[in-house]
Write a protein that holds these residues in place. Structure first.
Motif, mmCIF file in Angstrom:
data_model
loop_
_atom_site.group_PDB
_atom_site.id
_atom_site.type_symbol
_atom_site.label_atom_id
_atom_site.label_comp_id
_atom_site.label_asym_id
_atom_site.label_seq_id
_atom_site.Cartn_x
_atom_site.Cartn_y
_atom_site.Cartn_z
ATOM 1 N N VAL A 5 0.851 -1.183 0.000
ATOM 2 C CA VAL A 5 0.000 0.000 0.000
ATOM 3 C C VAL A 5 0.889 1.236 0.000
ATOM 4 N N GLY A 6 0.623 2.164 -0.912
ATOM 5 C CA GLY A 6 1.345 3.426 -0.951
ATOM 6 C C GLY A 6 0.525 4.524 -0.302
ATOM 7 N N ILE A 7 1.096 5.217 0.676
ATOM 8 C CA ILE A 7 0.394 6.276 1.397
ATOM 9 C C ILE A 7 1.229 7.544 1.335
ATOM 10 N N GLY A 8 0.757 8.580 1.997
ATOM 11 C CA GLY A 8 1.534 9.788 2.078
ATOM 12 C C GLY A 8 0.670 11.026 2.289
ATOM 13 N N PRO A 9 1.366 12.103 2.645
ATOM 14 C CA PRO A 9 2.818 12.183 2.833
ATOM 15 C C PRO A 9 3.257 11.502 4.133
ATOM 16 N N SER A 10 4.407 10.823 4.063
ATOM 17 C CA SER A 10 4.906 10.072 5.206
ATOM 18 C C SER A 10 6.392 9.811 5.011
ATOM 19 N N ASP A 11 7.110 9.603 6.118
ATOM 20 C CA ASP A 11 8.510 9.202 6.004
ATOM 21 C C ASP A 11 8.652 7.692 5.851
ATOM 22 N N GLN A 12 7.541 6.958 6.000
ATOM 23 C CA GLN A 12 7.499 5.524 5.711
ATOM 24 C C GLN A 12 6.239 5.265 4.870
ATOM 25 N N PRO A 13 6.269 5.668 3.587
ATOM 26 C CA PRO A 13 5.039 5.697 2.793
ATOM 27 C C PRO A 13 4.641 4.373 2.148
ATOM 28 N N ILE A 14 5.393 3.295 2.379
ATOM 29 C CA ILE A 14 5.034 1.991 1.831
ATOM 30 C C ILE A 14 4.776 1.031 2.983
ATOM 31 N N HIS A 15 3.555 0.483 3.040
ATOM 32 C CA HIS A 15 3.202 -0.519 4.032
ATOM 33 C C HIS A 15 2.960 -1.845 3.322
ATOM 34 N N VAL A 16 3.534 -2.914 3.841
ATOM 35 C CA VAL A 16 3.365 -4.245 3.261
ATOM 36 C C VAL A 16 2.575 -5.097 4.252
ATOM 37 N N TYR A 17 1.459 -5.671 3.769
ATOM 38 C CA TYR A 17 0.579 -6.468 4.623
ATOM 39 C C TYR A 17 0.586 -7.920 4.150
ATOM 40 N N ASP A 18 0.584 -8.823 5.106
ATOM 41 C CA ASP A 18 0.475 -10.246 4.789
ATOM 42 C C ASP A 18 -0.985 -10.628 4.630
ATOM 43 N N LEU A 19 -1.233 -11.548 3.708
ATOM 44 C CA LEU A 19 -2.581 -12.024 3.426
ATOM 45 C C LEU A 19 -2.604 -13.539 3.591
ATOM 46 N N SER A 20 -3.450 -14.024 4.479
ATOM 47 C CA SER A 20 -3.553 -15.454 4.755
ATOM 48 C C SER A 20 -4.984 -15.917 4.512
ATOM 49 N N SER A 21 -5.248 -17.176 4.792
ATOM 50 C CA SER A 21 -6.595 -17.718 4.601
ATOM 51 C C SER A 21 -7.616 -17.025 5.497
ATOM 52 N N SER A 22 -7.167 -16.438 6.585
ATOM 53 C CA SER A 22 -8.073 -15.728 7.497
ATOM 54 C C SER A 22 -8.295 -14.275 7.095
ATOM 55 N N GLY A 23 -7.587 -13.817 6.058
ATOM 56 C CA GLY A 23 -7.784 -12.460 5.578
ATOM 57 C C GLY A 23 -6.530 -11.613 5.683
ATOM 58 N N LEU A 24 -6.706 -10.326 5.501
ATOM 59 C CA LEU A 24 -5.605 -9.372 5.533
ATOM 60 C C LEU A 24 -5.240 -9.049 6.970
ATOM 61 N N HIS A 25 -3.947 -9.147 7.305
ATOM 62 C CA HIS A 25 -3.498 -8.846 8.656
ATOM 63 C C HIS A 25 -3.691 -7.354 8.949
ATOM 64 N N GLN A 26 -4.027 -7.053 10.176
ATOM 65 C CA GLN A 26 -4.360 -5.682 10.548
ATOM 66 C C GLN A 26 -3.143 -4.766 10.635
ATOM 67 N N GLU A 27 -1.982 -5.316 10.936
ATOM 68 C CA GLU A 27 -0.759 -4.525 11.052
ATOM 69 C C GLU A 27 0.215 -4.914 9.948
ATOM 70 N N PRO A 28 0.939 -3.940 9.396
ATOM 71 C CA PRO A 28 1.880 -4.267 8.324
ATOM 72 C C PRO A 28 3.047 -5.099 8.835
ATOM 73 N N SER A 29 3.510 -6.009 8.004
ATOM 74 C CA SER A 29 4.695 -6.792 8.335
ATOM 75 C C SER A 29 5.971 -6.010 8.065
ATOM 76 N N ARG A 30 5.862 -4.928 7.263
ATOM 77 C CA ARG A 30 7.031 -4.113 6.961
ATOM 78 C C ARG A 30 6.584 -2.719 6.588
ATOM 79 N N ARG A 31 7.271 -1.721 7.133
ATOM 80 C CA ARG A 31 7.110 -0.330 6.711
ATOM 81 C C ARG A 31 8.396 0.094 6.040
ATOM 82 N N VAL A 32 8.277 0.636 4.845
ATOM 83 C CA VAL A 32 9.447 0.973 4.038
ATOM 84 C C VAL A 32 9.577 2.483 3.944
ATOM 85 N N GLY A 33 10.766 2.982 4.261
ATOM 86 C CA GLY A 33 11.027 4.414 4.219
ATOM 87 C C GLY A 33 11.634 4.861 2.908
ATOM 88 N N LEU A 34 11.996 6.130 2.830
ATOM 89 C CA LEU A 34 12.511 6.739 1.616
ATOM 90 C C LEU A 34 14.032 6.757 1.543
#
Length: 617
Positions: A305-334
Motif C-alpha cells: 500500500v502506498g500512502i503519504g505524505p509520510s517518512d514511511q510511505p510503503i506498508h506491506v501487509y500479509d494475506l492469509s486464509s483468514s484475511g488481511l493482517h491488521q498490522e503491516p509486516s514491513r514499513r518501508v522508508g525513503l
C-alpha cells in the motif's frame, strides 16, 4: 570437420555451446551445418538463446521458440534505436454501445467538464495455435464510460471491434471511472465471447461487468459493497492457480479485499483494514492530511500500500486464509537508515542524525515481472520524482534509486519491461521517462549483427556506445503538421500538451505495443521502424504492403514526437520526421528518379529522428 565434432557432442554440451552464441543469426547458421544440428536448433537452441539473451523477457510459449527469438530481437532493436510510431486511438469503425447493443456511427467523447478525461488502462493478449495468431484486448476509461477494443492479428493483418459501456444514470465528474481491470477468460469456464472487467468510480461504485449483453438484453453486473466510499485505487490478483482477489482503497484510509465471482449479484469484503497515520507529535503533523494513494498485490500472500505524505510511505501487509493482517509486516522508508541526510540546515547546526526524515507520497507500486522472488522485489514511484527499487529480503529500505537530473516531475505510473527497463509516466508536460534497470549490462545488442550501411556502427561506436535513460514528450511537436493533433487540436492539443501521464499498459513483454493515458486521449506507441524491410510478422506487414492496406486517414494519424536524453547540462532535443517523408527514403522522390538520404543520427537512432528541428523536414 567442425560439424562432425559438434554432432558428436552430447545434448547438454551442445546446449552449453548455444549459450555463447550472441545472435539469432549465429543460431540459424548452426542449424544449417547438418540435419542433426538442425533438429537440435529447432528443439532446444532457440529456447536456450532467448533464455540467455533475454532472461527476463523470454516466454515459455510452446508454439515456436524460433518465432519468440525473432520477436525479442526485433523488439530489442526497435527499443535501442527508439524506433516507434505513435497514434491517438479511439473507438471507430465497428462500435457496439451497451446497454442496448446499439451500433454507433461515431463515438462521442465525454463533454461538460473543464478538463478532459483521465484514462485508466488495461490490456492483455492471447496467442492462438500459431505464434502469428493473436488477439489483443484493450480497455480504457473515458469519464464515466469504458471502451473495449478487440484486435485480432493474423499474418500481419488486423480485424478490430469496439464495445463501449456507460451506465444509463451516469454523470461526468460524479461517476468517472477511477480504476479499471480486465479479466482474462478462464479456460473451460463457458465464457467464450464474454469479456469481463472491473470498474471503480469516484461515486463509490465498484462493479464487475460482463460484455456483451446477456440473453435478456441487460449487462450482467456483480456489485462489490463499498458503503458509498469513493474508490481511489485497486489491484487485481491475476495468478491463475489462485482464487481471484480484488483489493481496493476506499476513501482515504480503508482497504477492502474481495473474492471475485461473477455468479454472485453482490459481494461483501472478505477482510478490511483501516490505515491511520501515526500519532502526531505537534500541530504541524496533525494538520498534515495523509491518505492512501495506491494498492498493489506483490504476490498471493502479500499486499503493498502506498500512502503519504509520510517518512514511511510503503506498508506491506500479509494475506492469509483468514484475511488481511491488521498490522503491516514491513514499513518501508525513503532512505536507508544507515545513510545520513545530505540536506541539513547548517545555520541551525543540526546534526545529520537528528535532521527531519524525508517525507513524500507513493503513487505507483509495481512488482518486477518474471521474478522467482515471490513478490519481494518491486518498484515505487514518488511525488519527490524518484523511482526506488525495494527488496523485502534485505534489511535496507532501498536497493537502488532512479532519478532524472533534467526534470523533477512526480511519478504517476510505472511499467517495467522485465528486469531491463522501466517506463515512468510523470505529472507534467505529457512526459514519459525510460530508465535502464541493468546499469549498462546487456545480454543482447543488435549491433552485433548489423549488416546494413545505415545500421553498421562506426569503428569505435560499439565500444563507446552506452545505454542512456531518455525522455519522450507524448505530444506532437509541430503545430502545422497533418497529424490527428493538428486536425483535432480543439480537444487533443489542449488536453494532452501539458497533461500528466495517468496510466501505462502493455499486452506482454514480447509485444511491441505500449499504451499511455494522457488528458482526454490515449496514445499508442508501436515499436517498429517504418523503414524495416523485415518487421516482426506477428504484428506488422512489410512497409510496402502496409502502403497497400492502410487508408490515407490511418497514415495521417502518425504523430511526430520529441525526445531527449537525461544528461544534465547537455540536453539535446530530437524530433521525428514526417512519416511520408521518411518512407520516401526507400521509395524515392515523387518523380522516382532518386532515393532521398537523411543525415545519419548519432547513437544509431531510427531514421525518423533528427536533431533540434521542430518544423517540416
Amino acid at each position: 570437420m567442425a560439424p562432425t565434432i559438434l554432432t558428436d557432442l552430447p545434448p547438454e554440451l551442445l546446449d552449453h555451446v548455444a549459450t555463447y552464441l550472441p545472435t539469432a543469426q549465429s543460431i540459424s547458421r548452426l542449424g544449417k551445418a547438418s540435419k542433426s544440428l538442425h533438429a537440435f536448433v529447432e528443439k532446444d537452441a532457440w529456447q536456450t538463446f532467448t533464455r540467455t539473451r533475454f532472461p527476463s523477457l523470454h516466454t515459455n510459449d510452446p508454439t515456436s521458440h524460433k518465432d519468440v527469438a525473432r520477436c525479442l530481437t526485433t523488439l530489442s532493436r526497435a527499443w535501442d534505436r527508439r524506433a516507434f510510431n505513435a497514434r491517438y486511438i479511439e473507438p471507430q469503425g465497428d462500435i457496439r454501445a451497451h446497454p442496448g447493443d446499439k451500433r454507433l456511427e461515431r463515438w462521442k467523447r465525454p463533454r461538460g467538464q473543464t478538463i478532459g478525461f483521465t484514462p485508466q488502462l488495461d490490456v492483455y493478449e492471447d496467442i492462438g495455435p500459431r505464434w502469428q495468431d493473436r488477439e489483443e484486448t484493450l480497455a480504457f476509461s473515458a469519464g464515466a464510460e469504458v471502451c473495449v477494443r478487440k484486435k485480432r492479428r493474423r499474418d500481419g493483418r488486423e480485424n478490430v471491434r469496439w464495445m463501449t459501456y456507460r451506465p444509463l444514470s451516469a454523470y461526468e465528474g460524479r461517476d468517472d471511472v477511477t480504476t479499471l481491470h480486465l479479466l482474462r477468460p478462464e479456460s473451460g469456464a463457458g465464457d467464450v465471447g464474454t469479456q469481463r472487467l472491473i470498474t471503480g468510480t469516484a461515486n463509490g461504485d465498484l462493479r464487475l461487468l460482463s460484455l456483451p449483453e446477456g440473453p435478456n438484453g441487460e449487462v450482467p453486473i456483480t456489485f462489490f459493497i463499498t458503503q458509498g466510499l469513493p474508490v481511489r485505487s485497486s489491484t487485481l490478483l491475476r495468478a491463475r492457480s489462485e482464487p481471484r482477489l480484488l483489493a481496493a482503497s476506499l476513501g482515504d484510509s480503508r482497504i477492502n479485499v474481495y473474492s471475485v465471482d461473477p455468479s454472485y449479484p453482490k459481494i461483501g469484503p472478505s477482510s478490511s483494514i483501516e490505515i491511520r497515520p501515526p500519532q502526531a507529535s505537534n500541530a504541524e503533523q496533525r494538520a498534515r492530511h495523509q491518505r492512501i494513494w495506491s494498492t498493489q498485490f506483490l504476490s498471493p500472500q502479500r499486499l503493498a500500500v502506498g500512502i503519504g505524505p509520510s517518512d514511511q510511505p510503503i506498508h506491506v501487509y500479509d494475506l492469509s486464509s483468514s484475511g488481511l493482517h491488521q498490522e503491516p509486516s514491513r514499513r518501508v522508508g525513503l532512505q536507508n537508515k544507515n545513510l545520513e541526510i545530505s540536506r541539513v540546515d547548517v545555520s541551525l547546526s543540526v546534526p545529520a542524525t537528528e535532521a527531519k526524515k524525508p517525507s513524500s507520497s507513493i503513487y505507483p507500486i509495481v512488482p518486477l515481472p518474471h521474478s522467482s522472488t515471490q513478490g519481494t522485489v518491486f518498484l515505487s514511484g514518488a511525488y519527490d520524482s524518484t523511482i526506488r527499487l525495494h527488496d523485502l529480503r534485505s534489511p535496507r529500505d532501498i536497493e537502488q534509486s532512479y532519478t532524472d537530473p533534467t526534470d523533477d516531475s512526480a511519478i504517476y505510473t510505472l511499467l517495467p519491461r522485465g528486469h531491463e527497463q522501466v517506463i515512468a509516466g510523470t505529472s507534467r508536460h505529457s512526459l514519459l521517462k525510460v530508465f535502464d534497470l541493468r546499469l549498462g549490462a546487456k545480454c543482447y545488442d543488435y549491433l552485433d549483427v548489423a549488416n546494413t550501411a545505415s545500421e553498421r556502427p562506426a569503428s569505435n561506436e560499439k565500444q563507446t556506445r552506452e545505454r542512456k535513460d531518455w525522455n519522450l514528450f507524448l505530444k506532437p511537436h509541430g503545430t502545422s503538421n497533418t497529424s490527428a493533433a493538428g486536425r483535432r487540436g480543439s480537444y487533443y492539443s489542449r488536453g494532452s500538451h501539458e497533461s500528466s501521464v495517468y496510466s501505462l499498459a502493455s499486452p506482454s513483454s514480447c509485444s511491441p505495443f505500449l499504451y499511455a493515458g494522457v488528458e482526454n486521449a490515449v496514445v499508442e506507441l508501436a515499436f517498429t521502424s517504418v523503414l524495416d524491410r523485415h518487421p516482426d510478422p506477428a504484428y506488422f506487414l512489410p512497409w510496402r504492403q502496409q502502403q497497400q492496406h492502410r487508408s490515407k486517414r490511418e497514415g495521417s494519424e502518425v504523430l511526430e514526437l520529441a525526445m531527449y536524453d537525461q544528461t544534465a547540462g547537455n540536453v539535446k532535443l530530437y524530433t521525428q520526421r514526417n512519416l511520408g517523408e521518411t518512407r520516401r527514403r526507400l521509395s524515392g522522390n515523387p518523380v522516382g528518379t532518386r532515393t532521398l538520404e537523411f543525415p545519419r543520427v548519432e547513437g544509431g537512432l531510427d531514421e525518423r529522428w533528427r536533431v533540434g528541428s521542430s518544423g517540416p523536414g
